[in-house]
Design a protein around this motif. Structure first.
Motif, mmCIF file in Angstrom:
data_model
loop_
_atom_site.group_PDB
_atom_site.id
_atom_site.type_symbol
_atom_site.label_atom_id
_atom_site.label_comp_id
_atom_site.label_asym_id
_atom_site.label_seq_id
_atom_site.Cartn_x
_atom_site.Cartn_y
_atom_site.Cartn_z
ATOM 1 N N LYS A 43 0.823 -1.212 0.000
ATOM 2 C CA LYS A 43 0.000 0.000 0.000
ATOM 3 C C LYS A 43 0.862 1.268 0.000
ATOM 4 N N ALA A 44 1.991 1.214 0.688
ATOM 5 C CA ALA A 44 2.865 2.389 0.786
ATOM 6 C C ALA A 44 3.449 2.806 -0.560
ATOM 7 N N SER A 45 3.622 1.854 -1.476
ATOM 8 C CA SER A 45 4.228 2.189 -2.763
ATOM 9 C C SER A 45 3.222 2.200 -3.914
ATOM 10 N N LEU A 46 1.962 1.903 -3.627
ATOM 11 C CA LEU A 46 0.950 1.800 -4.689
ATOM 12 C C LEU A 46 0.822 3.086 -5.499
ATOM 13 N N TYR A 47 0.746 4.212 -4.823
ATOM 14 C CA TYR A 47 0.576 5.490 -5.518
ATOM 15 C C TYR A 47 1.690 5.691 -6.546
ATOM 16 N N ASN A 48 2.930 5.596 -6.095
ATOM 17 C CA ASN A 48 4.065 5.839 -6.989
ATOM 18 C C ASN A 48 4.158 4.804 -8.106
ATOM 19 N N GLU A 49 3.874 3.562 -7.779
ATOM 20 C CA GLU A 49 3.931 2.494 -8.784
ATOM 21 C C GLU A 49 2.870 2.705 -9.872
ATOM 22 N N TYR A 50 1.663 3.085 -9.458
ATOM 23 C CA TYR A 50 0.583 3.282 -10.431
ATOM 24 C C TYR A 50 0.866 4.502 -11.310
ATOM 25 N N ILE A 51 1.343 5.575 -10.709
ATOM 26 C CA ILE A 51 1.696 6.762 -11.499
ATOM 27 C C ILE A 51 2.803 6.410 -12.498
ATOM 28 N N LYS A 52 3.766 5.635 -12.052
ATOM 29 C CA LYS A 52 4.858 5.211 -12.933
ATOM 30 C C LYS A 52 4.311 4.419 -14.119
ATOM 31 N N LYS A 53 3.357 3.526 -13.870
ATOM 32 C CA LYS A 53 2.755 2.732 -14.940
ATOM 33 C C LYS A 53 1.983 3.624 -15.905
ATOM 34 N N LEU A 54 1.235 4.597 -15.378
ATOM 35 C CA LEU A 54 0.512 5.525 -16.249
ATOM 36 C C LEU A 54 1.487 6.326 -17.099
ATOM 37 N N ASP A 55 2.615 6.712 -16.511
ATOM 38 C CA ASP A 55 3.648 7.434 -17.264
ATOM 39 C C ASP A 55 4.230 6.569 -18.387
ATOM 40 N N GLU A 56 4.381 5.259 -18.123
ATOM 41 C CA GLU A 56 4.865 4.344 -19.158
ATOM 42 C C GLU A 56 3.873 4.276 -20.323
ATOM 43 N N PHE A 57 2.579 4.195 -19.997
ATOM 44 C CA PHE A 57 1.564 4.214 -21.057
ATOM 45 C C PHE A 57 1.658 5.507 -21.861
ATOM 46 N N GLU A 58 1.782 6.610 -21.147
ATOM 47 C CA GLU A 58 1.842 7.920 -21.812
ATOM 48 C C GLU A 58 3.022 7.991 -22.780
ATOM 49 N N LYS A 59 4.174 7.530 -22.349
ATOM 50 C CA LYS A 59 5.354 7.565 -23.220
ATOM 51 C C LYS A 59 5.144 6.692 -24.444
ATOM 52 N N ALA A 60 4.660 5.489 -24.246
ATOM 53 C CA ALA A 60 4.448 4.571 -25.366
ATOM 54 C C ALA A 60 3.457 5.142 -26.374
ATOM 55 N N TRP A 61 2.356 5.694 -25.880
ATOM 56 C CA TRP A 61 1.337 6.228 -26.780
ATOM 57 C C TRP A 61 1.778 7.538 -27.430
ATOM 58 N N SER A 62 2.542 8.334 -26.722
ATOM 59 C CA SER A 62 3.094 9.565 -27.314
ATOM 60 C C SER A 62 4.069 9.221 -28.423
ATOM 61 N N ASP A 63 4.941 8.249 -28.166
ATOM 62 C CA ASP A 63 5.896 7.813 -29.187
ATOM 63 C C ASP A 63 5.177 7.265 -30.412
ATOM 64 N N SER A 64 4.126 6.486 -30.171
ATOM 65 C CA SER A 64 3.351 5.918 -31.267
ATOM 66 C C SER A 64 2.657 7.010 -32.082
ATOM 67 N N ALA A 65 2.141 8.025 -31.392
ATOM 68 C CA ALA A 65 1.488 9.143 -32.087
ATOM 69 C C ALA A 65 2.494 9.903 -32.940
ATOM 70 N N ALA A 66 3.674 10.145 -32.391
ATOM 71 C CA ALA A 66 4.717 10.870 -33.129
ATOM 72 C C ALA A 66 5.144 10.080 -34.366
ATOM 73 N N LYS A 67 5.304 8.776 -34.205
ATOM 74 C CA LYS A 67 5.704 7.931 -35.336
ATOM 75 C C LYS A 67 4.614 7.924 -36.406
ATOM 76 N N ALA A 68 3.355 7.863 -35.963
ATOM 77 C CA ALA A 68 2.239 7.866 -36.916
ATOM 78 C C ALA A 68 2.213 9.180 -37.701
ATOM 79 N N GLU A 69 2.429 10.284 -37.007
ATOM 80 C CA GLU A 69 2.465 11.585 -37.686
ATOM 81 C C GLU A 69 3.623 11.643 -38.668
ATOM 82 N N GLU A 70 4.762 11.126 -38.248
ATOM 83 C CA GLU A 70 5.952 11.126 -39.106
ATOM 84 C C GLU A 70 5.686 10.406 -40.423
#
Length: 114
Positions: free
Chosen positions: A57-84
């Motif tokens: 429970k003590a690390s849940l907040y940070n772990e979940y935010i980290k996972k959301l950040d990983e999704f964001e990076k992957a989808w941002s990279d995919s969007a940039a590649k698609a635009e390219e």
């Protein structure tokens, strides 16, 4: 963290109703984007439930935010590649994912915030 789960369930229900309405009004393209958002909410809900069961429970907040950040990076990279490569449909789909993800992250921080 029932409030966060309730929030996600409510959003999925609203988006599902929106999809039905859009499809009934022959707005298939708009319905596709609403379905994409539903998938993002569902993914984040599933990850959250797994984290609740497996993370301290003590690390849940940070772990979940980290996972959301990983999704964001992957989808941002995919969007940039698609635009390219001029794939505007893929780019728009990735932007829809990022929009839903930003909403989820904001609500999670609001409800769980440290």
């Amino acid at each position: 963290m029932d409030m966060f789960n309730d929030y996600i369930e409510t959003k999925i229900a609203k988006l599902s109703a929106e999809v039905k309405n859009l499809e009934e009004n022959y707005r298939q393209d708009d319905a596709v984007f609403a379905k994409i958002k539903i998938n993002v909410f569902d993914i984040c809900k599933t990850v959250f439930k797994v984290f609740l069961k497996t993370k301290p429970k003590a690390s849940l907040y940070n772990e979940y935010i980290k996972k959301l950040d990983e999704f964001e990076k992957a989808w941002s990279d995919s969007a940039a590649k698609a635009e390219e490569f001029g794939d505007m449909k893929k780019s728009a789909a990735e932007e829809a994912k990022l929009f839903a993800l930003a909403e989820i992250k904001e609500k999670f921080i609001e409800l769980w915030g440290e």
